[in-house]
Motif scaffolding. Structure first.
Motif, PDB file in Angstrom:
ATOM      1  N   ILE A  58     -16.809   6.271  -0.949  1.00  0.00           N
ATOM      2  CA  ILE A  58     -17.670   6.771  -2.014  1.00  0.00           C
ATOM      3  C   ILE A  58     -18.537   5.633  -2.527  1.00  0.00           C
ATOM      4  O   ILE A  58     -18.218   4.457  -2.343  1.00  0.00           O
ATOM      5  N   ASN A  59     -19.646   6.007  -3.165  1.00  0.00           N
ATOM      6  CA  ASN A  59     -20.552   4.972  -3.684  1.00  0.00           C
ATOM      7  C   ASN A  59     -20.394   4.827  -5.211  1.00  0.00           C
ATOM      8  O   ASN A  59     -19.565   5.514  -5.818  1.00  0.00           O
ATOM      9  N   ALA A  60     -21.191   3.967  -5.798  1.00  0.00           N
ATOM     10  CA  ALA A  60     -21.045   3.665  -7.229  1.00  0.00           C
ATOM     11  C   ALA A  60     -21.333   4.869  -8.118  1.00  0.00           C
ATOM     12  O   ALA A  60     -20.916   4.917  -9.275  1.00  0.00           O
ATOM     13  N   GLN A  61     -22.045   5.848  -7.568  1.00  0.00           N
ATOM     14  CA  GLN A  61     -22.307   7.073  -8.341  1.00  0.00           C
ATOM     15  C   GLN A  61     -21.178   8.098  -8.159  1.00  0.00           C
ATOM     16  O   GLN A  61     -21.229   9.192  -8.713  1.00  0.00           O
ATOM     17  N   GLY A  62     -20.195   7.747  -7.351  1.00  0.00           N
ATOM     18  CA  GLY A  62     -19.078   8.652  -7.122  1.00  0.00           C
ATOM     19  C   GLY A  62     -19.382   9.688  -6.054  1.00  0.00           C
ATOM     20  O   GLY A  62     -18.620  10.632  -5.857  1.00  0.00           O
ATOM     21  N   LEU A  65     -18.725   2.951 -23.246  1.00  0.00           N
ATOM     22  CA  LEU A  65     -18.737   2.595 -21.829  1.00  0.00           C
ATOM     23  C   LEU A  65     -20.037   3.119 -21.236  1.00  0.00           C
ATOM     24  O   LEU A  65     -20.390   4.275 -21.476  1.00  0.00           O
ATOM     25  N   ASN A  66     -20.742   2.283 -20.489  1.00  0.00           N
ATOM     26  CA  ASN A  66     -21.994   2.741 -19.910  1.00  0.00           C
ATOM     27  C   ASN A  66     -21.755   3.953 -19.012  1.00  0.00           C
ATOM     28  O   ASN A  66     -20.819   3.960 -18.217  1.00  0.00           O
ATOM     29  N   ALA A  67     -22.607   4.957 -19.157  1.00  0.00           N
ATOM     30  CA  ALA A  67     -22.412   6.211 -18.407  1.00  0.00           C
ATOM     31  C   ALA A  67     -22.405   5.975 -16.894  1.00  0.00           C
ATOM     32  O   ALA A  67     -21.813   6.749 -16.152  1.00  0.00           O
ATOM     33  N   SER A  68     -23.007   4.885 -16.455  1.00  0.00           N
ATOM     34  CA  SER A  68     -22.998   4.597 -15.021  1.00  0.00           C
ATOM     35  C   SER A  68     -21.582   4.261 -14.534  1.00  0.00           C
ATOM     36  O   SER A  68     -21.324   4.205 -13.345  1.00  0.00           O
ATOM     37  N   ILE A  78     -18.298  12.921 -24.101  1.00  0.00           N
ATOM     38  CA  ILE A  78     -19.393  13.084 -25.057  1.00  0.00           C
ATOM     39  C   ILE A  78     -20.249  11.835 -24.903  1.00  0.00           C
ATOM     40  O   ILE A  78     -19.756  10.709 -25.072  1.00  0.00           O
ATOM     41  N   LEU A  79     -21.498  12.054 -24.528  1.00  0.00           N
ATOM     42  CA  LEU A  79     -22.400  10.924 -24.301  1.00  0.00           C
ATOM     43  C   LEU A  79     -23.210  10.622 -25.556  1.00  0.00           C
ATOM     44  O   LEU A  79     -23.488  11.513 -26.360  1.00  0.00           O
ATOM     45  N   GLN A  80     -23.549   9.369 -25.707  1.00  0.00           N
ATOM     46  CA  GLN A  80     -24.475   8.979 -26.769  1.00  0.00           C
ATOM     47  C   GLN A  80     -25.465   8.013 -26.117  1.00  0.00           C
ATOM     48  O   GLN A  80     -25.088   6.884 -25.779  1.00  0.00           O
ATOM     49  N   GLY A  81     -26.684   8.496 -25.916  1.00  0.00           N
ATOM     50  CA  GLY A  81     -27.651   7.684 -25.191  1.00  0.00           C
ATOM     51  C   GLY A  81     -27.122   7.392 -23.807  1.00  0.00           C
ATOM     52  O   GLY A  81     -26.674   8.285 -23.098  1.00  0.00           O
ATOM     53  N   GLU A  82     -27.106   6.129 -23.445  1.00  0.00           N
ATOM     54  CA  GLU A  82     -26.640   5.776 -22.099  1.00  0.00           C
ATOM     55  C   GLU A  82     -25.140   5.499 -22.051  1.00  0.00           C
ATOM     56  O   GLU A  82     -24.614   5.030 -21.049  1.00  0.00           O
ATOM     57  N   PHE A  83     -24.452   5.781 -23.158  1.00  0.00           N
ATOM     58  CA  PHE A  83     -23.021   5.459 -23.211  1.00  0.00           C
ATOM     59  C   PHE A  83     -22.136   6.695 -23.240  1.00  0.00           C
ATOM     60  O   PHE A  83     -22.515   7.730 -23.781  1.00  0.00           O
TER      61      PHE A  83
END
Ligand code: BTN
Length: 264
Positions: free
Chosen positions: A235-239, A87-90, A138-143
């Motif tokens: 709230i905005n898209a960044q939370g 899932l994209n980290a965004s 746990i992130l992997q790159g942008e995911f």
């Protein structure tokens, strides 16, 4: 450890599919169900949809540096494992919103008209905290590769060593079946998390803001060195929390702002 496997749950991350390995791992004592879940992910033992539950946590983790209070066997202490999400980290903010909305909806069934969701993800009844959420990733790159959704719900606790917490029992004088509550929460998470793939950001945001504590109300807020009055606008898209202050929209991250809503 007690193990229970069911095939009846919809996989929230793959709509129209089922959790083929939805396993409930029930422990008596652990350090923290989130830590157990993370360890299992790191050692490759975890499967998507696994649920880690415990009667007692020696070091239950709360937001930031906080601990999570619970005496043995009295409350719901659970972590849901999501592996290989990609899932994209965004989308982390949306993920958070859906988990918070799910928990809110379960508790609101028991205490309608007095349950609220306090940004970012505390659930309150009668202005006191009844549930908390700690999502670790746990992130992997942008995911976001893996996520652990830790949820604590105060169910049958009779006394807290602090004033800001409350349990189901304290509110109603009744005792509740914690397994049933876990089942309801799992179903609600399955329903809501599907929206990651099926619903627009606007509709997820609308659901969240509809139940947001203090939404559109004039309140007092505190930053590190300032107390000010403002109105939560959502709230905005960044939370981030959006607050209108003197006709100007300001955004805040979780650690930047406190609101206790007491008149100053
Ligand atoms: C908060 O501070 O509001 C978050 C509390 C999260 C507590 C739950 S209990 C189950 C899971 N395991 C932990 O160690 N923490 C979460």
């Amino acid at each position: 450890m007690f193990r229970f496997t069911s095939t009846n749950f919809v996989n929230p991350l793959m709509p129209n599919k089922f959790f083929i390995q939805h396993t409930l791992l029930s422990y008596n004592k652990v350090e923290s169900t989130n830590t157990t879940a993370m360890t299992r992910i790191k050692t490759g033992e975890a499967h998507h949809g696994d649920i880690i539950r415990a009667n007692y946590q020696l070091g239950g983790k709360g937001q930031g540096q906080n601990t999570w209070y619970s005496t043995e066997g009295n409350n719901l202490l659970v972590s849901f494992i999501c592996t290989n999400l990609k899932l994209n980290a965004s989308k982390l903010a949306v993920f958070n919103m859906l988990v918070a909305t799910s928990t809110y909806r379960v508790i609101n069934r028991y205490f309608p008209n007095r349950t609220a969701l306090k940004w970012p993800n505390d659930i309150l009844v009668n202005d006191k905290k009844i549930a908390g959420i700690l999502i670790e990733t746990i992130l992997q790159g942008e995911f976001i590769k893996h996520a652990v959704i830790g949820i604590g719900i105060n169910v049958n606790e009779q006394v807290f060593p602090f004033a800001h917490a409350v349990s189901f029992t304290q509110l109603s004088g009744l005792f509740y079946n914690i397994d049933n509550l876990l089942h309801e929460l799992t179903e609600q998470l399955n329903l809501e998390l599907q929206k990651l793939y099926t619903s627009s950001f606007d509709s997820i945001k609308r659901d969240y803001e509809t139940v947001l504590y203090g939404m559109n109300l004039k309140r007092y807020f505190r930053t590190e060195n300032l107390t000010f009055e403002g109105i939560i606008k959502g709230i905005n898209a960044q939370g981030q929390l959006c607050i209108e202050v003197d006709n100007e929209m300001k955004t805040f991250n979780q650690k930047e702002i406190k609101f206790d809503f007491a008149e100053h």
